[in-house]
Motif scaffolding. Structure first.
Motif, PDB file in Angstrom:
ATOM      1  N   SER A   1      60.411  43.592  40.706  1.00 13.01           N
ATOM      2  CA  SER A   1      59.980  44.154  39.414  1.00 13.01           C
ATOM      3  C   SER A   1      61.003  45.132  38.843  1.00 13.01           C
ATOM      4  CB  SER A   1      58.622  44.841  39.561  1.00 13.01           C
ATOM      5  OG  SER A   1      57.643  43.932  40.015  1.00 13.01           O
ATOM      6  N   VAL A   2      62.275  44.782  38.980  1.00 13.84           N
ATOM      7  CA  VAL A   2      63.348  45.657  38.506  1.00 13.84           C
ATOM      8  C   VAL A   2      63.485  45.548  36.989  1.00 13.84           C
ATOM      9  CG1 VAL A   2      65.863  45.928  38.479  1.00 13.84           C
ATOM     10  CG2 VAL A   2      64.650  45.696  40.644  1.00 13.84           C
ATOM     11  N   SER A   3      63.524  46.700  36.322  1.00 12.24           N
ATOM     12  CA  SER A   3      63.686  46.752  34.869  1.00 12.24           C
ATOM     13  C   SER A   3      64.717  47.810  34.514  1.00 12.24           C
ATOM     14  CB  SER A   3      62.359  47.080  34.176  1.00 12.24           C
ATOM     15  OG  SER A   3      61.379  46.091  34.440  1.00 12.24           O
ATOM     16  N   VAL A   4      65.565  47.481  33.546  1.00 10.09           N
ATOM     17  CA  VAL A   4      66.556  48.432  33.029  1.00 10.09           C
ATOM     18  C   VAL A   4      66.645  48.244  31.519  1.00 10.09           C
ATOM     19  CG1 VAL A   4      68.961  49.173  33.008  1.00 10.09           C
ATOM     20  CG2 VAL A   4      67.929  48.410  35.148  1.00 10.09           C
ATOM     21  N   GLY A   5      66.183  49.244  30.759  1.00 12.17           N
ATOM     22  CA  GLY A   5      66.271  49.186  29.309  1.00 12.17           C
ATOM     23  C   GLY A   5      65.699  47.887  28.774  1.00 12.17           C
ATOM     24  N   SER A   6      66.414  47.309  27.800  1.00 13.75           N
ATOM     25  CA  SER A   6      65.990  46.029  27.239  1.00 13.75           C
ATOM     26  C   SER A   6      66.772  44.862  27.842  1.00 13.75           C
ATOM     27  CB  SER A   6      66.195  46.025  25.716  1.00 13.75           C
ATOM     28  OG  SER A   6      67.558  46.246  25.401  1.00 13.75           O
ATOM     29  N   GLY A   7      67.638  45.166  28.829  1.00 13.88           N
ATOM     30  CA  GLY A   7      68.515  44.137  29.375  1.00 13.88           C
ATOM     31  C   GLY A   7      67.886  43.273  30.440  1.00 13.88           C
ATOM     32  N   ILE A   8      67.061  43.888  31.316  1.00 10.57           N
ATOM     33  CA  ILE A   8      66.447  43.125  32.402  1.00 10.57           C
ATOM     34  C   ILE A   8      65.035  43.663  32.602  1.00 10.57           C
ATOM     35  CG2 ILE A   8      67.236  44.603  34.302  1.00 10.57           C
ATOM     36  CD1 ILE A   8      67.425  40.782  34.365  1.00 10.57           C
ATOM     37  N   ALA A   9      64.063  42.770  32.812  1.00 11.30           N
ATOM     38  CA  ALA A   9      62.666  43.185  32.881  1.00 11.30           C
ATOM     39  C   ALA A   9      61.957  42.513  34.036  1.00 11.30           C
ATOM     40  CB  ALA A   9      61.948  42.864  31.567  1.00 11.30           C
ATOM     41  N   GLU A  10      61.378  43.317  34.927  1.00 10.14           N
ATOM     42  CA  GLU A  10      60.531  42.844  36.024  1.00 10.14           C
ATOM     43  C   GLU A  10      61.170  41.700  36.798  1.00 10.14           C
ATOM     44  OE1 GLU A  10      56.712  41.946  34.434  1.00 10.14           O
ATOM     45  OE2 GLU A  10      56.285  44.009  33.858  1.00 10.14           O
ATOM     46  N   ALA A  11      62.422  41.889  37.161  1.00  5.74           N
ATOM     47  CA  ALA A  11      63.166  40.846  37.872  1.00  5.74           C
ATOM     48  C   ALA A  11      62.925  40.936  39.372  1.00  5.74           C
ATOM     49  CB  ALA A  11      64.649  40.962  37.574  1.00  5.74           C
ATOM     50  N   ASP A  12      62.701  39.785  39.983  1.00  5.21           N
ATOM     51  CA  ASP A  12      62.606  39.672  41.436  1.00  5.21           C
ATOM     52  C   ASP A  12      63.782  38.838  41.918  1.00  5.21           C
ATOM     53  OD1 ASP A  12      60.213  41.001  41.262  1.00  5.21           O
ATOM     54  OD2 ASP A  12      58.975  39.206  41.464  1.00  5.21           O
ATOM     55  N   VAL A  13      64.503  39.335  42.909  1.00  2.00           N
ATOM     56  CA  VAL A  13      65.643  38.591  43.411  1.00  2.00           C
ATOM     57  C   VAL A  13      65.866  38.918  44.872  1.00  2.00           C
ATOM     58  CG1 VAL A  13      67.329  40.351  42.705  1.00  2.00           C
ATOM     59  CG2 VAL A  13      68.061  37.979  42.972  1.00  2.00           C
TER      60      VAL A  13
ATOM     61  N   GLU B   1      73.340  42.473  33.345  1.00  2.20           N
ATOM     62  CA  GLU B   1      72.410  43.596  33.531  1.00  2.20           C
ATOM     63  C   GLU B   1      71.749  43.535  34.900  1.00  2.20           C
ATOM     64  OE1 GLU B   1      72.951  43.052  29.142  1.00  2.20           O
ATOM     65  OE2 GLU B   1      72.702  41.733  30.881  1.00  2.20           O
ATOM     66  N   LEU B   2      71.433  42.331  35.362  1.00  2.00           N
ATOM     67  CA  LEU B   2      70.855  42.170  36.693  1.00  2.00           C
ATOM     68  C   LEU B   2      71.831  42.640  37.761  1.00  2.00           C
ATOM     69  CD1 LEU B   2      68.671  41.029  38.629  1.00  2.00           C
ATOM     70  CD2 LEU B   2      69.873  38.832  38.487  1.00  2.00           C
ATOM     71  N   ALA B   3      73.074  42.207  37.645  1.00  2.00           N
ATOM     72  CA  ALA B   3      74.089  42.592  38.627  1.00  2.00           C
ATOM     73  C   ALA B   3      74.281  44.106  38.667  1.00  2.00           C
ATOM     74  CB  ALA B   3      75.409  41.897  38.303  1.00  2.00           C
ATOM     75  N   ARG B   4      74.348  44.725  37.506  1.00  2.00           N
ATOM     76  CA  ARG B   4      74.562  46.168  37.437  1.00  2.00           C
ATOM     77  C   ARG B   4      73.351  46.942  37.954  1.00  2.00           C
ATOM     78  NH1 ARG B   4      78.780  47.839  34.029  1.00  2.00           N
ATOM     79  NH2 ARG B   4      77.615  49.725  33.490  1.00  2.00           N
ATOM     80  N   ALA B   5      72.158  46.378  37.766  1.00  2.00           N
ATOM     81  CA  ALA B   5      70.947  47.069  38.216  1.00  2.00           C
ATOM     82  C   ALA B   5      70.855  47.128  39.730  1.00  2.00           C
ATOM     83  CB  ALA B   5      69.706  46.373  37.639  1.00  2.00           C
ATOM     84  N   ILE B   6      71.138  46.006  40.396  1.00  2.00           N
ATOM     85  CA  ILE B   6      70.933  45.975  41.845  1.00  2.00           C
ATOM     86  C   ILE B   6      72.096  46.598  42.611  1.00  2.00           C
ATOM     87  CG2 ILE B   6      69.459  43.942  41.665  1.00  2.00           C
ATOM     88  CD1 ILE B   6      71.743  42.269  42.759  1.00  2.00           C
ATOM     89  N   THR B   7      73.167  46.952  41.919  1.00  2.00           N
ATOM     90  CA  THR B   7      74.309  47.578  42.600  1.00  2.00           C
ATOM     91  C   THR B   7      74.485  49.043  42.212  1.00  2.00           C
ATOM     92  OG1 THR B   7      75.774  46.704  40.871  1.00  2.00           O
ATOM     93  CG2 THR B   7      75.566  45.418  42.901  1.00  2.00           C
ATOM     94  N   GLY B   8      73.497  49.617  41.513  1.00  2.00           N
ATOM     95  CA  GLY B   8      73.535  51.051  41.232  1.00  2.00           C
ATOM     96  C   GLY B   8      74.382  51.453  40.049  1.00  2.00           C
ATOM     97  N   ILE B   9      74.946  50.492  39.320  1.00  2.00           N
ATOM     98  CA  ILE B   9      75.749  50.857  38.155  1.00  2.00           C
ATOM     99  C   ILE B   9      74.859  51.429  37.063  1.00  2.00           C
ATOM    100  CG2 ILE B   9      77.435  50.039  36.467  1.00  2.00           C
ATOM    101  CD1 ILE B   9      78.399  49.808  39.335  1.00  2.00           C
ATOM    102  N   ASP B  10      73.722  50.760  36.815  1.00  4.59           N
ATOM    103  CA  ASP B  10      72.753  51.235  35.828  1.00  4.59           C
ATOM    104  C   ASP B  10      71.491  51.687  36.545  1.00  4.59           C
ATOM    105  OD1 ASP B  10      74.504  50.582  33.785  1.00  4.59           O
ATOM    106  OD2 ASP B  10      73.648  48.576  33.510  1.00  4.59           O
ATOM    107  N   ARG B  11      70.943  52.818  36.121  1.00  5.07           N
ATOM    108  CA  ARG B  11      69.749  53.371  36.765  1.00  5.07           C
ATOM    109  C   ARG B  11      68.505  52.562  36.391  1.00  5.07           C
ATOM    110  NH1 ARG B  11      68.833  58.098  39.219  1.00  5.07           N
ATOM    111  NH2 ARG B  11      70.889  58.855  38.594  1.00  5.07           N
ATOM    112  N   LEU B  12      67.647  52.311  37.369  1.00  7.85           N
ATOM    113  CA  LEU B  12      66.427  51.542  37.141  1.00  7.85           C
ATOM    114  C   LEU B  12      65.419  52.350  36.337  1.00  7.85           C
ATOM    115  CD1 LEU B  12      65.714  49.954  40.662  1.00  7.85           C
ATOM    116  CD2 LEU B  12      67.155  49.071  38.830  1.00  7.85           C
ATOM    117  N   ASP B  13      64.727  51.664  35.416  1.00  4.34           N
ATOM    118  CA  ASP B  13      63.569  52.256  34.747  1.00  4.34           C
ATOM    119  C   ASP B  13      62.307  52.009  35.563  1.00  4.34           C
ATOM    120  OD1 ASP B  13      65.105  53.130  32.590  1.00  4.34           O
ATOM    121  OD2 ASP B  13      64.859  51.239  31.511  1.00  4.34           O
TER     122      ASP B  13
END
Length: 502
Positions: A266-278, A298-310
């Protein structure tokens, strides 16, 4: 017989004792699209730089309309109607779209820049490209794809006779490529001679009339595209068979189960990625497919700490982990390679050796410096392991070909001994031979137990490399399927399928 608009006769360029271009003959006719093909390091960039005045020929000559010419600078070539648009966008993001298009040829009134006239001119050029963009808007606020089209608009805003397009579609989606090709065909109809450089063979066969192949700085041959089989083109480029592509890694199974090293829920970051399971499984390559803007990066940046999760949770080896940034991710064995090698990867002015050991030194901190002798030993070992060429640790990394720059980035990450490797467009803008090498390397890393995420706009590549494919659409992972169950046509349909029809 029609006279060539541009000719290079016996074109030779030396760098020290090495010939980057060795006695090459090249002809370009009015109203044709001519592809220049070859592996990275084959001499394509050198030929283009010589033609556009960025490099001087060591011997040979350039002829324009049959008459010898000598360009002492890119400005000289531009005055002669020769313009180039490069893969790495060289515009100014802090200026407006109109200012970038008019850069160097600004409209003036009473000695001052006429900004109103500049915007009118920019609007007309953008309309010719089918773009509805506010000329007064700040360029940096637009996507890389739009910035690429603005760079092309800038090139055609003047009286252009020869247009060089160096990987112009590397950041464009299918619809934008279609629009670009419409413009290319229109320019061709006006008599503009176009050099088209691309590693996408489908695009070469779709838009180009002729193909010239270079290898190791020498001319291999010139062909009519309609008469050249693709397998023969690849063989001409490589000088060897390309039928040894690795398919996929061998999956590692523990106690009958495939263990994820990293799981996101359920990873979400801004409007780029929403409720992603991987899940990134040990010993597996997870391919990621989606249209430009779908949320792949956006998915790649979210799971590697580049962008902070909402919102959402990331678990590493089953434990809930707060990946607060890239440093934390690296400490957990999770590393990321950006799609933008120029801005977020290679530091061109540093040497190859310094680039390779950069992340390892940063991880250790300034108080625990790696000895220079140890730095060279580490860098040389990775240079040999990944076959980075030329074998010169002291050479500025920015002078390497795209494929070798990508290998330097991989070496930097692998020096950290990662467990999960996230690669965003690792083969973008590199030639067929280098792509094979990178794909093989990815498979070998997975065979050795790494969890790899492989993002690519080339769906056939995603299928070739990935064991499973995650389909991203509208910021969501809508499905994850085994690669064995998919074909390129099926995957294309799934990627393009409207979410309402799922």
């Amino acid at each position: 017989m029609e006279r060539p608009l541009v000719e290079l006769v016996g074109a030779t360029v030396y760098f020290g004792a090495d010939a980057a271009l060795d006695g090459v003959d090249f002809q370009l006719f009015p109203g044709e699209v001519h592809s220049l093909m070859g592996e990275n390091g084959a001499g394509k960039s050198t030929l283009i730089k010589a033609l556009t005045g960025a490099l001087q020929l060591s011997s040979g000559e350039i002829r324009l309309d049959g008459a010898p010419v000598r360009f002492h600078s890119p400005h000289d070539a531009q005055l002669a109607g020769i313009r180039a648009v490069y893969q790495e966008i060289d515009l100014l993001p802090n200026l407006s779209v109109a200012e970038n298009i008019a850069l160097g040829s600004e409209s003036r009134r009473f000695g001052l820049i006429d900004r109103a006239e500049m915007r009118v001119r920019a609007h007309a050029v953008l309309a010719d490209l089918g773009l509805d963009i506010d000329p007064a808007s700040l360029l940096g606020r637009h996507s890389i794809a739009v910035q690429q089209l603005v760079a092309i608009a800038r090139a055609i805003s003047t009286d252009v006779r020869v247009l060089v397009l160096d990987e112009p579609t590397s950041s464009l989606d299918q619809a934008e490529c279609t629009e670009l090709f419409r413009v290319v065909r229109d320019l061709k109809a006006r008599g503009v001679a176009i050099i088209f450089i691309s590693h996408f063979l489908d695009q070469v066969y779709e838009i180009c009339d002729r193909v010239t192949v270079l290898r190791d700085g020498k001319l291999v041959g010139e062909y009519l595209t309609r008469e050249l089989l693709r397998i023969d083109l690849v063989h001409a480029m490589l000088g060897r068979s390309a039928d040894k592509l690795r398919t996929r890694s061998r999956l590692h199974v523990v106690d009958g189960r495939r263990e994820p090293y990293l799981s996101a829920r359920s990873v979400s970051v801004g409007s780029g990625i929403a409720e992603a399971d991987v899940d990134m499984v040990e010993g597996e390559v997870l391919g990621v497919a989606g249209l430009l803007g779908s949320g792949r990066t956006e998915l790649a940046r979210a799971i590697t700490g580049i962008d902070r999760l909402d919102a959402g949770i990331i678990r590493v080896q089953g434990a809930k982990e707060g990946i607060g940034g890239p440093r934390t991710a690296i400490s957990l064995g999770v590393v990321y390679s950006s799609e933008n090698r120029r801005a977020e990867g290679i530091i061109g002015d540093l040497s190859v050796g310094e680039n390779i050991t950069l992340a390892l030194q940063a991880e250790r901190g300034i108080l625990h410096r790696i000895r220079p002798s140890r730095q060279r030993e580490l860098a040389l070992s990775w240079m040999e392991a990944l076959d980075i060429r030329p074998r010169d640790l002291d050479r500025p990394a920015g002078t390497l070909s795209g494929g070798n720059q990508q290998k330097v980035l991989l070496a930097r990450l692998l020096a950290l001994s990662p467990r999960a490797l996230v690669l965003d467009e690792p083969t973008r803008g590199i030639d067929v031979g280098a792509k094979v090498e990178v794909q093989n390397l990815v498979g070998e890393l997975a065979d050795n137990g790494l969890s790899v995420m492989f993002i690519s706009a080339e769906l056939e590549e995603v299928l070739r490399v990935g064991n499973r494919v995650a389909i991203v659409q509208g910021g969501r992972i809508v499905d994850t399927l085994p690669s064995d169950e998919l074909t390129p046509d099926v995957l294309t349909a799934l990627v393009a399928q409207p979410e309402s029809e799922r």
